[in-house]
Design an enzyme around this catalytic site. Sequence first.
Site, mmCIF file in Angstrom:
data_model
loop_
_atom_site.group_PDB
_atom_site.id
_atom_site.type_symbol
_atom_site.label_atom_id
_atom_site.label_comp_id
_atom_site.label_asym_id
_atom_site.label_seq_id
_atom_site.Cartn_x
_atom_site.Cartn_y
_atom_site.Cartn_z
ATOM 1 N N HIS A 104 -8.695 3.330 20.145
ATOM 2 C CA HIS A 104 -7.902 2.354 20.893
ATOM 3 C C HIS A 104 -8.509 2.051 22.268
ATOM 4 C CE1 HIS A 104 -4.755 3.786 17.915
ATOM 5 N NE2 HIS A 104 -5.062 2.563 17.580
ATOM 6 N N ASP B 160 0.675 -12.381 7.075
ATOM 7 C CA ASP B 160 -0.739 -12.197 6.759
ATOM 8 C C ASP B 160 -1.582 -12.742 7.914
ATOM 9 O OD1 ASP B 160 -3.094 -11.863 5.114
ATOM 10 O OD2 ASP B 160 -3.052 -14.043 4.880
ATOM 11 N N GLY B 161 -2.508 -11.960 8.412
ATOM 12 C CA GLY B 161 -3.331 -12.364 9.550
ATOM 13 C C GLY B 161 -4.087 -13.654 9.293
ATOM 14 N N ASP C 209 -7.627 -5.247 14.284
ATOM 15 C CA ASP C 209 -7.450 -3.803 14.098
ATOM 16 C C ASP C 209 -7.029 -3.594 12.648
ATOM 17 O OD1 ASP C 209 -6.838 -1.141 14.250
ATOM 18 O OD2 ASP C 209 -5.260 -1.351 15.760
ATOM 19 N N THR D 132 -7.515 -2.464 8.398
ATOM 20 C CA THR D 132 -8.015 -1.475 7.452
ATOM 21 C C THR D 132 -9.360 -1.964 6.934
ATOM 22 O OG1 THR D 132 -6.803 -2.636 5.722
ATOM 23 C CG2 THR D 132 -5.714 -0.740 6.719
ATOM 24 N N GLN E 171 0.831 -1.199 0.000
ATOM 25 C CA GLN E 171 0.000 0.000 0.000
ATOM 26 C C GLN E 171 0.870 1.255 0.000
ATOM 27 O OE1 GLN E 171 -2.221 -0.760 3.626
ATOM 28 N NE2 GLN E 171 -0.332 -1.414 4.635
ATOM 29 N N ASP F 76 0.222 0.657 13.663
ATOM 30 C CA ASP F 76 0.571 1.946 14.288
ATOM 31 C C ASP F 76 0.894 1.784 15.764
ATOM 32 O OD1 ASP F 76 -2.032 2.450 15.924
ATOM 33 O OD2 ASP F 76 -2.729 1.914 13.925
ATOM 34 N N PRO G 107 -5.300 -4.577 1.496
ATOM 35 C CA PRO G 107 -4.641 -5.705 2.163
ATOM 36 C C PRO G 107 -5.457 -6.303 3.307
ATOM 37 C CG PRO G 107 -3.438 -3.648 2.574
ATOM 38 C CD PRO G 107 -4.510 -3.343 1.579
ATOM 39 N N GLU H 107 1.198 -8.184 11.765
ATOM 40 C CA GLU H 107 0.983 -7.057 10.848
ATOM 41 C C GLU H 107 1.618 -7.432 9.517
ATOM 42 O OE1 GLU H 107 -0.395 -3.689 10.693
ATOM 43 O OE2 GLU H 107 0.415 -4.006 8.670
#
Lengths: 282, 282
Positions: free
Chosen positions: B62, B137-138, B155, B157, B31, B86, B162, B106
């Site tokens: 959060h 990859d989750g 958490d 996007t 990305q 993040d 992705p 992540e």
Amino acid sequence: MELWFTDKHTENVHFSIKIKEHLYHGKSKYQSIDFFDSYEFGKFLTLDGYMMVNEKDEFIYHDMMVHVPMATNPLIKKVLVIGGGDGGTVRELTRYSSVEVIDMVEIDEQVVKLSQQYLPQTASKLIDPRVKIYYDDGLSFVSGLDNTYDLILVDSTDSMGPGEGLFSKAFYDNCYQALTEDGILVNQHESPYYDKEAKEMKRSHAKIKKLFPISMVYQFHMPTYPSGHWLFGFASKKYHPIDNAGFDAWKEFGLKTKYYNTNIHKGSFLLPTFVQDMLDEV
Amino acid sequence: MELWFTDKHTENVHFSIKIKEHLYHGKSKYQSIDFFDSYEFGKFLTLDGYMMVNEKDEFIYHDMMVHVPMATNPLIKKVLVIGGGDGGTVRELTRYSSVEVIDMVEIDEQVVKLSQQYLPQTASKLIDPRVKIYYDDGLSFVSGLDNTYDLILVDSTDSMGPGEGLFSKAFYDNCYQALTEDGILVNQHESPYYDKEAKEMKRSHAKIKKLFPISMVYQFHMPTYPSGHWLFGFASKKYHPIDNAGFDAWKEFGLKTKYYNTNIHKGSFLLPTFVQDMLDEV
């Protein structure tokens, strides 16, 4: 050609809406008035360049202004609306056959007449026979009234511009006097997120909580207002909005509402810590 | 010169932020990644041009992602965070001395490294000794895990880009397996207001509610996300988020939180009618 309307949420944050058509532009004695048609929000009204109501999310604001006090005391019969020239607040009130008097005081006759022409979705019930419209300043209208209304709804613009007097101590004093002993005052209470609105929120709350034995704030999601985090004040002489609510009686009205329900009524008074802290510190 | 960043909330609704400085622009394998400094929101991260986190309101997201499940079951010890590069979600988790394992998966190492450089407000606790970061990859990470975590926090996007696999049935199946019998899954659940997010909200809910005996949605005010009306999903094998909550035990942690409190915990599950209707119809 692309036409975009931009609402300045702050000097550094702009919210822009793609426009189908600029339906009307004019200036009244009090403010500039515009109506637009848009792709996302349908038709909408702006005053002095700020979004007031649009067809997509006005139901949220008007549901929360009217049904929260009506479900708190379903016996309310006499209501005063201050501001609210677009007619949306009155529309929700007219759905209660038990409400006998709906007086509306709007300073700007042009807003009413033009909303009837361009925004029938909100304005169409202003012709209900129980509705009397007074074209007057809200502050002077309530001055000297005594024990007259069960509910006063302050559906005002921000504290800058013609709505300024509706955030003053004198106004809240007069509202207190104008209410019956069961009386409830609900007012447009700004937002906690950006500094400008947060300051007004605190000023308003400081004044109201000195006057009313019950003074609370409730929140809702209003996507087209700055930050989308918006508040109403609930001030009352007797009725606590949760402990004394008449939810069963309210359900018997059988009203179908798109935002309001008795769960969100309860949930809307449960505030985030930073909002509660701001209110507690005044 | 004036520099403005514009987030397209929809094709017809733009949200624009005045920029002090464009701190970083780059493209990872997954990305495009940008960091800005702004007047209203402080520093912020965008992925593929969409606002992810900013210094002004990241605390809301959060707080609600972490403290709602932690107050539901304060005995949680092993946590998996999927996405969240993040670091803000991990930061809130590290505040619990009782949490023993914080695994973070992540996909994009660049997001983590750059957040540590440009957004220490969120990323500074990624160096906590309990935190292990897996750049993977989750979906594939959770595949084959069994009875491993007390809590999984998704958490992610949006479902475009992705994060897409993190909205699939296979992923939720694997999460169910990866959770202990006390397990709780909280996931980024989009928004009910604009069509695009509302569609994803419904798709996600339809899949999760088939798997978990308890599947609910809770809401919060997130001013910089489209509409400001944002949702998380709460899915659980055993714990109801209100009826079984451990509020007294949570209060004993003594955490100071700016958005979360046990009142807003309860209130956030009380939804407006149009949101509840959308969830009920899937």
